[in-house]
Design a protein around this motif. Structure first.
Motif, short mmCIF file in Angstrom:
data_model
loop_
_atom_site.label_atom_id
_atom_site.label_comp_id
_atom_site.label_asym_id
_atom_site.label_seq_id
_atom_site.Cartn_x
_atom_site.Cartn_y
_atom_site.Cartn_z
N ALA A 109 42.04 36.94 54.98
CA ALA A 109 41.59 38.32 54.91
C ALA A 109 41.25 38.72 53.48
N LEU A 110 42.06 38.27 52.53
CA LEU A 110 41.81 38.60 51.12
C LEU A 110 40.49 37.99 50.64
N VAL A 111 40.25 36.73 50.99
CA VAL A 111 39.02 36.07 50.57
C VAL A 111 37.81 36.70 51.24
N ALA A 112 37.93 37.02 52.53
CA ALA A 112 36.81 37.67 53.23
C ALA A 112 36.44 39.00 52.59
N GLY A 113 37.43 39.78 52.19
CA GLY A 113 37.15 41.04 51.54
C GLY A 113 36.66 40.89 50.11
N TYR A 114 37.08 39.84 49.44
CA TYR A 114 36.69 39.62 48.04
C TYR A 114 35.18 39.47 47.91
N PHE A 115 34.54 38.79 48.85
CA PHE A 115 33.11 38.53 48.76
C PHE A 115 32.28 39.57 49.51
#
Length: 292
Positions: A109-115
């Motif tokens: 979830a963190l990586v998906a939101g980061y980009f």
């Protein structure tokens, strides 16, 4: 000598056309000018403008479709791998269970939101990735492993309905956690990249505390590793791996930030929010072991 006029006149047909061109140019009458040169010129020009190919930019629908596909693949892969950790026996299953524990789900979830390009899209993608993973995980349990089946009640009857009810409760609980936690982690990841110096560092530290919360809770309050057996070793290794994975992912993403960074603020935020994160994981573990 008489003064000559600036307007030129010609007797021949070609000279008359040239005179009309000069008159139209002086009057800035472009329609008259085009009609003198070629009456069909305007029509051919319009046809050429229509037939010329144009290079169009990618539509928002195409970008949204690509984002949806990536989120579905990410969530489906996470749910499938987590299911294999329960389904596959031996060391391979234990390894997958450790790797794809709570920190791994939060990192997705963190990586998906980061980009993501906006914080609203970051919240949606973070929550959607975990929702898809949860649905895939429990659907595979329901259809393939069928671990809800085969139980026996105290009076010797079938406990299949009770098993299905337990699966339904667990699915509903983790879906709610996926929506709330995935949206929060997605926004934190996005702001860690796009926020100002203080806000980005605060979000990065908060994200680390939430991701490492389960591991910190196990290390502090679950003395299972004090027992000299395989389960204790597995519990200890799982807790350490959660903390290490959260540290690697958060530090890597924050280091990729192009703008100014503040690592002391990250450390302070991580330490402060860890207290709240450990308390939240204590509540989650209590609900999971008692009500699910």
């Amino acid at each position: 000598m008489p003064r000559t006029s600036r307007r030129l006149t010609f007797s021949a047909p070609g000279h008359q056309a040239r005179g009309r061109i000069l008159d139209a140019a002086k009057a800035r009458d472009t329609s008259e000018l085009w009609s003198v040169i070629d009456p069909n010129c305007l029509q051919r020009s319009s046809r050429m403008r229509v037939q010329m190919p144009t290079k169009s930019a990618p539509s928002s629908t195409q970008s949204r479709t690509g984002l949806l596909v990536r989120v579905l693949l990410l969530g489906a892969g996470l749910g499938l791998t987590a299911f294999l950790g329960d389904y596959v026996a031996g060391d391979t299953g234990q390894f997958l269970t450790v790797v794809f524990s709570g920190a791994a789900w939060g990192c997705c979830a963190l990586v998906a939101g980061y980009f993501a390009v906006a914080w609203t899209r970051a919240a949606v993608t973070g929550a959607a990735a975990l929702v898809v993973a949860t649905l895939v995980y429990y659907t595979l349990i329901l259809v393939i492993s069928r671990r809800w089946q085969g139980g026996v009640t105290e009076d010797g009857g079938s406990a299949d309905l009770a098993g299905l009810a337990s699966i339904a409760r667990a699915t509903a609980f983790w879906l709610a956690a996926s929506i709330c936690g995935g949206a929060l982690l997605g926004v934190l990841g996005h702001l860690a990249r796009t926020g100002d110096t203080f806000l980005s560092a605060l979000c990065a530290g908060t994200g680390w505390a939430l991701l490492a919360g389960q591991g910190l809770y196990l290390l502090l309050f679950a003395p299972g590793w004090l027992i000299a057996d395989m389960f204790g070793h597995f519990l200890f290794f799982s807790a350490v791996f959660n903390v290490v994975l959260a540290s690697v992912v958060v530090c890597t993403l924050y280091a990729r930030r192009a703008a100014r960074r503040s690592w002391p603020v990250v450390a302070a935020a991580a330490f402060g929010v860890s207290v709240v994160s450990v308390a939240l994981w204590g509540v989650v573990e209590g609900v999971r072991t008692s009500a699910l």
